[in-house]
Design a protein around this motif. Sequence first.
Motif, PDB file in Angstrom:
ATOM      1  N   ARG A  97     -12.397  35.874  13.317  1.00 52.34           N
ATOM      2  CA  ARG A  97     -11.543  35.804  14.518  1.00 52.34           C
ATOM      3  C   ARG A  97     -10.079  35.582  14.170  1.00 52.34           C
ATOM      4  N   ILE A  98      -9.239  36.010  15.082  1.00 54.13           N
ATOM      5  CA  ILE A  98      -7.839  35.579  15.027  1.00 54.13           C
ATOM      6  C   ILE A  98      -7.563  34.884  16.352  1.00 54.13           C
ATOM      7  N   GLU A  99      -7.021  33.682  16.270  1.00 49.29           N
ATOM      8  CA  GLU A  99      -6.701  32.972  17.505  1.00 49.29           C
ATOM      9  C   GLU A  99      -5.197  32.758  17.566  1.00 49.29           C
ATOM     10  N   SER A 100      -4.652  33.027  18.718  1.00 48.34           N
ATOM     11  CA  SER A 100      -3.217  32.843  18.889  1.00 48.34           C
ATOM     12  C   SER A 100      -2.915  32.638  20.375  1.00 48.34           C
ATOM     13  N   PHE A 101      -1.656  32.463  20.664  1.00 47.09           N
ATOM     14  CA  PHE A 101      -1.256  32.306  22.071  1.00 47.09           C
ATOM     15  C   PHE A 101      -0.229  33.373  22.419  1.00 47.09           C
ATOM     16  N   ALA A 102      -0.136  33.714  23.685  1.00 44.08           N
ATOM     17  CA  ALA A 102       0.838  34.715  24.108  1.00 44.08           C
ATOM     18  C   ALA A 102       1.188  34.483  25.574  1.00 44.08           C
ATOM     19  N   LEU A 103       2.198  35.138  26.000  1.00 42.96           N
ATOM     20  CA  LEU A 103       2.523  35.140  27.418  1.00 42.96           C
ATOM     21  C   LEU A 103       1.954  36.443  27.975  1.00 42.96           C
ATOM     22  N   ALA A 104       1.091  36.349  28.951  1.00 45.73           N
ATOM     23  CA  ALA A 104       0.486  37.547  29.526  1.00 45.73           C
ATOM     24  C   ALA A 104       1.167  37.846  30.862  1.00 45.73           C
ATOM     25  N   SER A 105       1.405  39.107  31.099  1.00 47.46           N
ATOM     26  CA  SER A 105       2.097  39.461  32.334  1.00 47.46           C
ATOM     27  C   SER A 105       1.516  40.741  32.915  1.00 47.46           C
ATOM     28  N   THR A 106       1.570  40.822  34.220  1.00 44.02           N
ATOM     29  CA  THR A 106       1.149  42.075  34.871  1.00 44.02           C
ATOM     30  C   THR A 106       2.383  42.854  35.325  1.00 44.02           C
ATOM     31  N   GLY A 107       3.534  42.307  35.048  1.00 49.55           N
ATOM     32  CA  GLY A 107       4.779  42.891  35.516  1.00 49.55           C
ATOM     33  C   GLY A 107       5.339  42.051  36.643  1.00 49.55           C
ATOM     34  N   GLU A 108       4.417  41.488  37.441  1.00 48.36           N
ATOM     35  CA  GLU A 108       4.875  40.663  38.566  1.00 48.36           C
ATOM     36  C   GLU A 108       4.547  39.181  38.351  1.00 48.36           C
TER      37      GLU A 108
END
Lengths: 406, 235
Positions: A97-108
Motif C-alpha cells: 500500500r501507499i498511504e498519503s493525504f490530499a485535498l479532494a475537490s469536485t470543483g465546487e
Amino acid sequence: MIYLKLAWRNLWRNRRRTFITVGSLFFAVLLAIVMFALLEGVYGNMIRNMAGFTTGYLQVHGNGYWEEKDLDLAIPVDEALIDKLDHTKGITGVMPRIESFALASTGEVSSPVMLMGIDPVREDAVNNLQTRTRTGKLFAANDQTAAIGEGLATKLSLSVGDTLLLLGQGYHAASAYGKYPIAAIIDMGSPELSKSLVYLPLNEMQRYLSMEGMVTSIALMSAPGMDLQKELKAVQASIDTTSYHVMDWTEMMPELLQTMQGDQAGNRIMIYILYMVIGFGLFSTVLMMLTERQHEFGIMVSIGTGKKQLSRMVFLEILLLSAIGIILGTAASLPILHYLDAHPIRLTGEIADVYASYGFEPVMPVLITPNVFLSQIKTVGLIALLVSLYPIIKLLRFSVMKALRS
Amino acid sequence: MARTVIDAHELSKTYTEGPVPVEAVKDVHLHIEAGEFIALVGPSGSGKTTLLNMIGGLDEPTKGKVVIDGTDITGMKENKLIDFRLRNIGFVFQAYNLIPVLTAEENIEFIMLLQGTDKDERKQRVQQLLEEVGLQGKGSSRPSELSGGQQQRVAVARALASKPKFVLADEPTANLDSTTAANLLDIMEKLNKEEGMTFVFSTHDPRVIQRARRVVTLVDGEIEKDEMVNEPMVD
C-alpha cells in the motif's frame, strides 16, 4: 487398573448424583465454550475489520516510517519481496500500500481525504471490496480511476462517473495532482473511513506521487486465532530487518487493544462466575461422597489399602466425573458452534448502530479454533484438580478408627 | 511348643475424647500361639473390641506394646503398619464390610492385588478360597446380590487371601441367623483344624464361645478369666 475400575464403578453407585454433577459440568462447559467462542469471534472480527482496512495484523514498512508517516521513508517493493511474504508461514494476505493525504475537490466542494494506493485483487481478497461495492465496479490494477467511501460520496455529492480532483505532495516534496473518475462507491464499514478514504490503484498512486516501484507499507493478514508473535518472528526472519521494520497491530493500534482488554475483562468475569459454579458443584459432590463412604474407607485401610492408593482412587473418580462432563459439553458445543459459524448472530437496533459507529460490522461471529476448546477444557480440568486436593488431603490425614466408628 | 503369633504386653488404652477419660483396656497381658481358636468375651464396653483393634494395629495403645510374630508394631509408622496389616493380619468385621462395587471374586482378589501377587496365582487362590467357604459359582455376584451369610463367607475368604498369620474377627456372627452362623463357624473351625489358621474372635455370641478352645473374659478392660475350654490346636 483396579483403582480405575473401582473409581468407575463408584461413580455409578449413586447414579442420580453422578448424572446431576455431570449435567452441571456439561452445561457449564457448553456455555463456557459457546461464550468464549462468541467473545473471541466478536473481538477477532473487530480486530480483523480494523486491521484489514488500516494497518494489517502485521505491517512491514521502512525504519522510522511509523513514527514519521513520511513518504520519503517509503520502501522499494518488488515481486521477490511480495513472493517471500506470500510464502511466509501463517501469512494469508499480503497487501502492498501507499498511504498519503490530499485535498479532494469536485470543483465546487473540497475536503481533506486519506489516500490509499492498493492492489485491488489482493485487497479484495482480504476486505471483500467487491462485495462492499455499493455502486459501480472496483477498478482493476492498471485503471486510472478511484473508489471512494459512501460517506465521502455524500459529503462531496459524488456519483459513479463523476470526476474527483486530488491535490497533494508527492515523493521528495514533488507536487502531486490527479484527476480521477469515480469507478466505485464502497461501504467501508467504519464511518470514519467512509467519510475520508479514497482508493487508487497502486500503480496509479505511484505515478501520482512520483514514487514508482515504492510503497509506504505492506499490510499482512493471517488466519484468525493464530499466534501473531510467531508470525511476526517468521516475517522478521524472511526479510532484511536492517531496511524493513515489522510491527503488529497491538503496537500500531494500542487504543484498540486497551478498549478491547477493558471490555474483555467484564465479559470474563461472567465466565469466571460460571467456573465458580462448576467448582462448587463438583466440590459439594466430592464432599458428600467422602462423608458417605467414611466407614468404607476405614475398612479399606484396615485390610491393607494404603492411604495414597485410596486418594488415587478418589482422584480418579473426580477426574472421570469431570472428563465425562467436559467431553459431553465439548461434543455438544460443536454443532452449536458450527451453526453459529454458518449463521452468525446479527445485531439490530441501537446495538447495531453502536457497532457501526465504531466501524465494526454488527454481527457476532464465533471463532472456532482449538484454543477455544482447549482453554475451557484446561480451566475445568484445573478446577477438577483443585477440587480433588481436598479429598486427597482429607484421606491422607484421616483416622482409621474414627472412620470405622462412623 | 507352638510359636507365639500375638504378644500383647501391659496393654492399656485410655480414651480422652470425652469430658472424662475412659480406660477401655487396663494392663492386659495376652499371648496367643499359632493355631489357636480363641474368643475374647465380655459384656458391652468390656474392652474386647478395643483390645482386638490394638492387636490388629488399628488403634494405638496408650501404654504397653503389641508384638506380632516377633515384630513390635507399637509406634510403627502408619504406612508401614498398613503394609504390615496387609501381609500379616486378616480381618473379618461384624457388618460384612465388603467393597460394594466389587464382585465376590474381586473382593478376595483385591487383597492379593495390593500384595502384588501375580495374576495366575491370584485367580487360582480366589477359586480355592471360594471353594473353601462353599461359594463356588457365586464369584461374579456383587455383595448386594448375596445373603448376609454369604457375604460374611466372602469376608472370611478375603481375610485368608493374603495368607495372614492370624485372623481377627469382630463379632462375625452378630448379624447372622443360627444356621448361617453355624455354617460360618464350621468353615472357620475347619480352616483352623486343617490349615492351622489362628482365629481371634471378639464376641458375646454363645455360638462362637461354644466352639472356642480358649476363652478370655474381659470385664471393665481387664482380663478376668483366661481358660482353656478344649485342647488347643497345635501344628
